[in-house]
Design an enzyme around this catalytic site. Sequence first.
Site, PDB file in Angstrom:
ATOM      1  N   TYR A   1      15.893  29.617  10.531  1.00  0.00           N
ATOM      2  CA  TYR A   1      14.687  30.397  10.793  1.00  0.00           C
ATOM      3  C   TYR A   1      14.522  30.695  12.274  1.00  0.00           C
ATOM      4  O   TYR A   1      14.722  29.829  13.123  1.00  0.00           O
ATOM      5  CB  TYR A   1      13.445  29.642  10.301  1.00  0.00           C
ATOM      6  CG  TYR A   1      13.252  29.698   8.806  1.00  0.00           C
ATOM      7  CD1 TYR A   1      13.279  30.901   8.109  1.00  0.00           C
ATOM      8  CD2 TYR A   1      13.042  28.525   8.085  1.00  0.00           C
ATOM      9  CE1 TYR A   1      13.100  30.939   6.738  1.00  0.00           C
ATOM     10  CE2 TYR A   1      12.853  28.552   6.711  1.00  0.00           C
ATOM     11  CZ  TYR A   1      12.884  29.764   6.043  1.00  0.00           C
ATOM     12  OH  TYR A   1      12.705  29.801   4.694  1.00  0.00           O
TER      13      TYR A   1
ATOM     14  N   LYS B   1       0.845  -1.203   0.000  1.00  0.00           N
ATOM     15  CA  LYS B   1       0.000   0.000   0.000  1.00  0.00           C
ATOM     16  C   LYS B   1       0.882   1.256   0.000  1.00  0.00           C
ATOM     17  O   LYS B   1       2.089   1.174   0.273  1.00  0.00           O
ATOM     18  CB  LYS B   1      -0.922  -0.024   1.218  1.00  0.00           C
ATOM     19  CG  LYS B   1      -0.196  -0.024   2.562  1.00  0.00           C
ATOM     20  CD  LYS B   1      -1.153  -0.354   3.716  1.00  0.00           C
ATOM     21  CE  LYS B   1      -0.428  -0.347   5.052  1.00  0.00           C
ATOM     22  NZ  LYS B   1      -1.290  -0.850   6.153  1.00  0.00           N
TER      23      LYS B   1
ATOM     24  N   ARG C   1     -10.968  -0.692  14.756  1.00  0.00           N
ATOM     25  CA  ARG C   1     -10.674   0.267  13.692  1.00  0.00           C
ATOM     26  C   ARG C   1     -11.503  -0.124  12.473  1.00  0.00           C
ATOM     27  O   ARG C   1     -12.386   0.591  12.069  1.00  0.00           O
ATOM     28  CB  ARG C   1      -9.166   0.242  13.408  1.00  0.00           C
ATOM     29  CG  ARG C   1      -8.676   1.342  12.524  1.00  0.00           C
ATOM     30  CD  ARG C   1      -7.166   1.286  12.347  1.00  0.00           C
ATOM     31  NE  ARG C   1      -6.742   0.149  11.533  1.00  0.00           N
ATOM     32  CZ  ARG C   1      -5.497  -0.034  11.113  1.00  0.00           C
ATOM     33  NH1 ARG C   1      -4.538   0.814  11.450  1.00  0.00           N
ATOM     34  NH2 ARG C   1      -5.195  -1.082  10.369  1.00  0.00           N
TER      35      ARG C   1
ATOM     36  N   MET D   1      12.195  23.755   4.535  1.00  0.00           N
ATOM     37  CA  MET D   1      11.540  22.945   3.502  1.00  0.00           C
ATOM     38  C   MET D   1      12.542  22.170   2.658  1.00  0.00           C
ATOM     39  O   MET D   1      12.350  20.995   2.367  1.00  0.00           O
ATOM     40  CB  MET D   1      10.669  23.839   2.604  1.00  0.00           C
ATOM     41  CG  MET D   1       9.780  23.038   1.677  1.00  0.00           C
ATOM     42  SD  MET D   1       8.864  24.052   0.506  1.00  0.00           S
ATOM     43  CE  MET D   1       7.882  25.071   1.587  1.00  0.00           C
TER      44      MET D   1
END
Length: 388
Positions: A275, A55, A153, A328
């Site tokens: 940052y 998957k 689930r 990023m």
Amino acid sequence: MTTRPEIKSPPFPADTVSIAGAETGVLHIDLDALVNNWRALARRVAPAECGAVVKADAYGLGIGRVLPALAMAGCQTFFVATPREAAEARALDGRARIFVLDGLFPGAADDILAAAALPCLAGLAEVEEWAAHARRIGARLACALHVDSGLHRLGLPLDEVQRLAARPELLESLDVVLVMSHLAAADDPADPANAAQLEAFTLLRHLLPRAPASLAASDGLMLGPDFHFDLVRPGYALYGGQAFRGARAPVSPVVSVYARVLQVRDVQPGGAVGYSGSWRAPRASRIATLAVGYADGLGRAASAPTGASGGSVIIHGARMPIVGRVSMDLITVDVTDCPVTVARGDVAEVIGQTLTLEAVGADARTIGYEVLTRLGRRMQRVYAGGGA
Ligand SMILES: *Cc1c(COP(=O)(O)O)cnc(C)c1O
């Protein structure tokens, strides 16, 4: 706890990696290791069958290469999550059994049939719909029945299993080829939930017509033969994951990530890096900027403001800490203490033999599964082995 293997001697893998001219980093996928992992797990569970969970694009590694390599090694049963993934898998393999783990949701029947896939029917409503579909087309339809042994689930709970057992006409329209369930805490062999789910599963399947059974994924199969039944469904372990907290799974790493050093600079004591200036140099420091960031799948939680520890990379065989924010496209790494001078154009290991998926996951306050499935959206994928 995460194990951190010792750093080996040169040449270090990252020093021998070549990254194509236009690429910032590379995701290496060792298809021979993948196939060896599947074979080792298949031996571990024999005479039970070993399937493969592919998957999410084979956990991010590319179903187009992973599925054929496993099929060539003898794997005949694959699990995907969605009907679209089933269609992808079917296009790669005309003969394999393909199970859809998300089951039958409204509107999905035609696509599942078109892929000649088998839904893991997870509720009475899904069973009714699939049986109605079978009557409409005048054929028995194959499927798996997913029962809920305690994960809560997906899966038919006990009362639905009992109601289904009381409606043989429903089951007559279906060819139930598998009764399956999923474990909630298989990574922890000491968790009593495992034995409880094993008992619940055994009870539930005996309420249903006789069919092959499957309970274990990567960690469940490590719990021992009682959990193997007829078919196991590993995903993560095939890709080299070691989530089981008992013995090591008989698998080796499949994935390595390497990134370029773009620049190296000197930062004075007190200088802020990245940052928000979240990290300040406690001494005169050498900072390397690497071309990998959260858009490449590196968790932003691996950031390291002053006084905290975050992730790390391996450069010239030495583990060097990420400092400041993961951004990023870039990270900043403190290479002041690297025994070999780090230079523009060097290559660092971000994930590999030393920095395992588990270690990187822990450093990013998550699990190796999440790290693995997020890799490589931008990085070039390079395959080795497996008839690559
Ligand atoms: C994802 C999944 C698996 C595979 O789990 P791993 O831990 O990756 O081996 C098996 N069964 C079900 C139902 C799943 O959702």
